[in-house]
Design an enzyme around this catalytic site. Structure first.
Site, mmCIF file in Angstrom:
data_model
loop_
_atom_site.group_PDB
_atom_site.id
_atom_site.type_symbol
_atom_site.label_atom_id
_atom_site.label_comp_id
_atom_site.label_asym_id
_atom_site.label_seq_id
_atom_site.Cartn_x
_atom_site.Cartn_y
_atom_site.Cartn_z
ATOM 1 N N TYR A 142 12.851 -1.491 -1.190
ATOM 2 C CA TYR A 142 12.334 -0.924 0.060
ATOM 3 C C TYR A 142 13.466 -0.543 1.028
ATOM 4 C CZ TYR A 142 7.719 -2.662 -1.412
ATOM 5 O OH TYR A 142 6.548 -2.905 -2.092
ATOM 6 N N LYS A 191 12.463 -9.318 -13.264
ATOM 7 C CA LYS A 191 12.264 -8.454 -14.430
ATOM 8 C C LYS A 191 13.628 -8.370 -15.117
ATOM 9 C CE LYS A 191 9.530 -5.699 -16.799
ATOM 10 N NZ LYS A 191 8.456 -6.244 -17.642
ATOM 11 N N ASP A 223 5.486 -9.001 -14.672
ATOM 12 C CA ASP A 223 4.211 -8.574 -15.279
ATOM 13 C C ASP A 223 3.428 -9.791 -15.776
ATOM 14 O OD1 ASP A 223 6.404 -8.797 -16.952
ATOM 15 O OD2 ASP A 223 5.731 -7.281 -18.377
ATOM 16 N N ASP A 247 5.682 -8.457 -2.460
ATOM 17 C CA ASP A 247 4.668 -7.690 -1.745
ATOM 18 C C ASP A 247 3.389 -7.682 -2.578
ATOM 19 O OD1 ASP A 247 3.404 -5.979 -0.045
ATOM 20 O OD2 ASP A 247 4.610 -4.216 -0.515
ATOM 21 N N ASP A 251 -0.133 -10.471 -2.262
ATOM 22 C CA ASP A 251 -1.482 -9.935 -2.049
ATOM 23 C C ASP A 251 -2.422 -10.429 -3.142
ATOM 24 O OD1 ASP A 251 -0.952 -8.581 0.262
ATOM 25 O OD2 ASP A 251 -1.754 -6.671 -0.449
#
Ligand code: NAD
Length: 356
Positions: A142, A191, A223, A247, A251
Site C-alpha cells: 500500500y 507468502k 492462502d 487488511d 476482515d
C-alpha cells in the site's frame, strides 16, 4: 494518572458512540482515581463542512500533543462525490501517517452469548473465539512504488511490495509482546514460497522469536491462513502479518464473529501512543437514531487503558461490564435475536456504566 485524550467523534454514529465511551472512561476515572481530560477535534465530513478539509492541521497537532486518540468513525453519503484527496476517509490515512501508527491490532472476539451471530457451524466455533490480528500498517504494497503507463497495446499498472528489516522487526516484537499476555502462540502469515519480501518477513520473525522462548511460533502461507480461519479458527491466538494480508485476514476474522458493532481496534505507534476506534464505519443509516451499538467503541477504550496506559485491571473491568450486559440478555438492534431485550445506544451505555 492524569491522561490527555484527543477525541475525534467524526460523522454518522461517531458522536453517539464516542459519548458513551467517554462516560465509561469517566466512571473508570472515578472508581480508580484517574483523571481524563478530553480535547475534541474535527475530522472527516464534519471537518469538511466546518473548514473545507478532511484533516485540519489543528486536529493532527492536538492528537500529537495527547497521550492517546479516541476516534468514532468518518464518512457518509453527503461527501461520497468528492474527489479522492477531499474524501472524509483521507483523514484516517492522514492520522495514521501523521501519528506514525505502524501497527493495527484487531481482536476478533466471539462472545458465547452471541454465538448465533457466527456464520460458522456450532461444532467449529465451540463456546466462542478470541483471535488477535496484528497487522503492519505503514509499509508493504500500500506504500510501495506504483504507477500506470500507457502502452501501444493498452495500459500497464504496477504496485510494489517492499519491507525493510526494521519495519518487520518492530511489528514482530509487538506481536510477541502481545502473545506473552495471551496464550503465547504467534502465527506469522506470509507468502514466502513466492515473495522475497515474505522471505525477509519470515527470517526476521524467526530472529525475534529467539527472544521469546515461551512463545510458540508457526508460519502459514496467506492462502492457507484464509482457509484455516474458517476451517479451524481455534488454532490461532495472535496472527502477525503484513499490511495487505492483514487488511484481508482481519476482515475475514471479524466476519466470523458476525457482529461488527462489537469489534474494537487499536493502531499503535512508537512508545505507548495509540489511536483507538471501532472497526465499523459511520453507519449513516442509523446515525442520531439511538440505534448504534456503542460496545465496539467502549471496548476500544478498554484497549486504550490496556495498551497505552498499562491499566489492566481497569480494562478487565470494562470488558467484564460488557459481558454482564450481554449475559443479562440486553441487545442493540445489530446483535438482536429472539427472546432478547432490545435497547438503544444510551441504554446500553447506561447498563455498562451501572455494571462498573
Ligand atoms: P458501516 O460499518 O458504517 O455500516 C455497515 C452496516 O453495519 C450498516 O448497516 C450499519 O448500520 C451497521 N453498523 C455499523 N456499525 C454499527 C453499530 N455500531 N451498531 C449498529 N449497527 C452498525 O459500513 P459502510 O456502510 O460500508 O460505510 C458507511 C460509511 O462509513 C462510509 O462513508 C465509509 O467510507 C465509512 N467507513 C469509515 C470507517 C472508519 O471511520 N474507520 C470504516 C469503515 C467505513
Amino acid at each position: 494518572m492524569d491522561i490527555k485524550i484527543a477525541v475525534v467523534p467524526g460523522d454518522g454514529i461517531g458522536p453517539d458512540i464516542v459519548t458513551e465511551a467517554k462516560l465509561v472512561l469517566d466512571k473508570i476515572g472515578e472508581k480508580y482515581g484517574h483523571s481524563f481530560a478530553y480535547t475534541e477535534v474535527l475530522a472527516g465530513g464534519a471537518a469538511l463542512d466546518a473548514v473545507g478539509e478532511p484533516l485540519p492541521a489543528k486536529t493532527l497537532e492536538v492528537c500529537k500533543g495527547s497521550d492517546a486518540v479516541l476516534l468514532g468513525a468518518v464518512g457518509g453519503p453527503k461527501w461520497d462525490d468528492l474527489e479522492g484527496s477531499m474524501r472524509p476517509e483521507q483523514a484516517l490515512l492522514g492520522l495514521r501517517a501523521g501519528l506514525g501508527l505502524y501497527a493495527n491490532l484487531r481482536p476478533a472476539i466471539l462472545y458465547k452469548q452471541l454465538i448465533d451471530a457466527c456464520p460458522l457451524r456450532a461444532d467449529i466455533i465451540g463456546d466462542g473465539l478470541d483471535i488477535c490480528v496484528v497487522r503492519e500498517l505503514t509499509g508493504g504494497i500500500y506504500f510501495g512504488e506504483r504507477g500506470t503507463e500507457e502502452l501501444p497495446s493498452g495500459a500497464k499498472a504496477y504496485d510494489t511490495m517492499m519491507y525493510t528489516y526494521p519495519e518487520v522487526k518492530r511489528i514482530a516484537v509487538l506481536a510477541f509482546e502481545i502473545a506473552m499476555k495471551r496464550d503465547k502462540k504467534v502465527m506469522s502469515v506470509d507468502k514466502a514460497n513466492i515473495l522475497d519480501s515474505s522471505r525477509l518477513w519470515r527470517a526476521t520473525v524467526e530472529e525475534v522469536a529467539k527472544d521469546y522462548p515461551e512463545v510458540t511460533l508457526n508460519h502459514m502461507y496467506v492462502d492457507n491462513a484464509a482457509m484455516q480461519l474458517v476451517r479451524d479458527p481455534h488454532q490461532f491466538d495472535v496472527i502477525v502479518t503484513s499490511n495487505m494480508f492483514g487488511d484481508i485476514l482481519s476482515d475475514e476474522a471479524s466476519m466470523i464473529t458476525g457482529s461488527i458493532g462489537m469489534l474494537p481496534s487499536a493502531s499503535l505507534g512508537e512508545g505507548s501512543f495509540g489511536l483507538y476506534e471501532p472497526v465499523h464505519g459511520s453507519a449513516p443509516d442509523i446515525a442520531g437514531m439511538d440505534k448504534a451499538n456503542p460496545i465496539a467503541t467502549i471496548l476500544s477504550v478498554a484497549m486504550m487503558l490496556r495498551y497505552t496506559f498499562g491499566l489492566t485491571a481497569e480494562a478487565d473491568d470494562i470488558e467484564k461490564a460488557v459481558d454482564n450486559a450481554l449475559a443479562n440478555d440486553y441487545r442493540t438492534g445489530d446483535i438482536m435475536s429472539e427472546g432478547m431485550k432490545l435497547i438503544g445506544t444510551s441504554e446500553m451505555g447506561k447498563l455498562i456504566l451501572e455494571s462498573l
